[in-house]
Design a protein around this motif. Structure first.
Motif, PDB file in Angstrom:
ATOM      1  N   MET A 158       0.822  -1.202   0.000  1.00 43.22           N
ATOM      2  CA  MET A 158       0.000   0.000   0.000  1.00 43.22           C
ATOM      3  C   MET A 158       0.863   1.263   0.000  1.00 43.22           C
ATOM      4  N   THR A 159       1.949   1.227   0.765  1.00 41.31           N
ATOM      5  CA  THR A 159       2.770   2.435   0.839  1.00 41.31           C
ATOM      6  C   THR A 159       3.511   2.701  -0.465  1.00 41.31           C
ATOM      7  N   THR A 160       3.856   1.640  -1.177  1.00 43.67           N
ATOM      8  CA  THR A 160       4.545   1.872  -2.450  1.00 43.67           C
ATOM      9  C   THR A 160       3.610   2.507  -3.474  1.00 43.67           C
ATOM     10  N   VAL A 161       2.337   2.127  -3.424  1.00 39.94           N
ATOM     11  CA  VAL A 161       1.364   2.733  -4.338  1.00 39.94           C
ATOM     12  C   VAL A 161       1.173   4.203  -3.987  1.00 39.94           C
ATOM     13  N   LEU A 162       1.053   4.504  -2.694  1.00 41.71           N
ATOM     14  CA  LEU A 162       0.870   5.885  -2.250  1.00 41.71           C
ATOM     15  C   LEU A 162       2.108   6.721  -2.580  1.00 41.71           C
ATOM     16  N   THR A 163       3.273   6.150  -2.373  1.00 37.62           N
ATOM     17  CA  THR A 163       4.512   6.855  -2.693  1.00 37.62           C
ATOM     18  C   THR A 163       4.604   7.141  -4.191  1.00 37.62           C
ATOM     19  N   THR A 164       4.240   6.175  -4.993  1.00 37.99           N
ATOM     20  CA  THR A 164       4.278   6.359  -6.447  1.00 37.99           C
ATOM     21  C   THR A 164       3.298   7.437  -6.889  1.00 37.99           C
ATOM     22  N   VAL A 165       2.102   7.405  -6.328  1.00 39.53           N
ATOM     23  CA  VAL A 165       1.099   8.418  -6.674  1.00 39.53           C
ATOM     24  C   VAL A 165       1.585   9.808  -6.265  1.00 39.53           C
TER      25      VAL A 165
END
Length: 82
Positions: free
Chosen positions: A1-8
């Motif tokens: 989840m954090t990698t998706v948020l970081t990417t966004v």
């Protein structure tokens, strides 16, 4: 989840950076800086601002605020590894 948020957030940071650069370049030179060197001071008007300039100022400020918030969020995600 954090990698998706970081990417966004990283994509949002890139987009707001580009938009902020373009918005700053659209502003009329106020004089006293590099704009005078290239002839921007000769057409400078000391009168009031137009509606378009006020809207451009508001858009630039709001984009700058979004840019700062995204940077702070990315820093918090990186620092605390949420």
């Amino acid at each position: 989840m954090t990698t998706v948020l970081t990417t966004v957030l990283q994509v949002l940071l890139a987009l707001t950076s580009i938009v902020l650069i373009l918005l700053v370049l659209l502003h009329k030179g106020r004089g006293g800086g590099l704009s005078d060197m290239f002839g921007g001071g000769a057409s400078s008007n000391m009168g009031g601002q137009s509606i378009a300039e006020k809207n451009l100022d508001r858009l630039t400020i709001s984009t700058g605020l979004v840019w700062v918030v995204v940077i702070v969020l990315l820093n918090l995600l990186t620092r605390f590894d949420i």
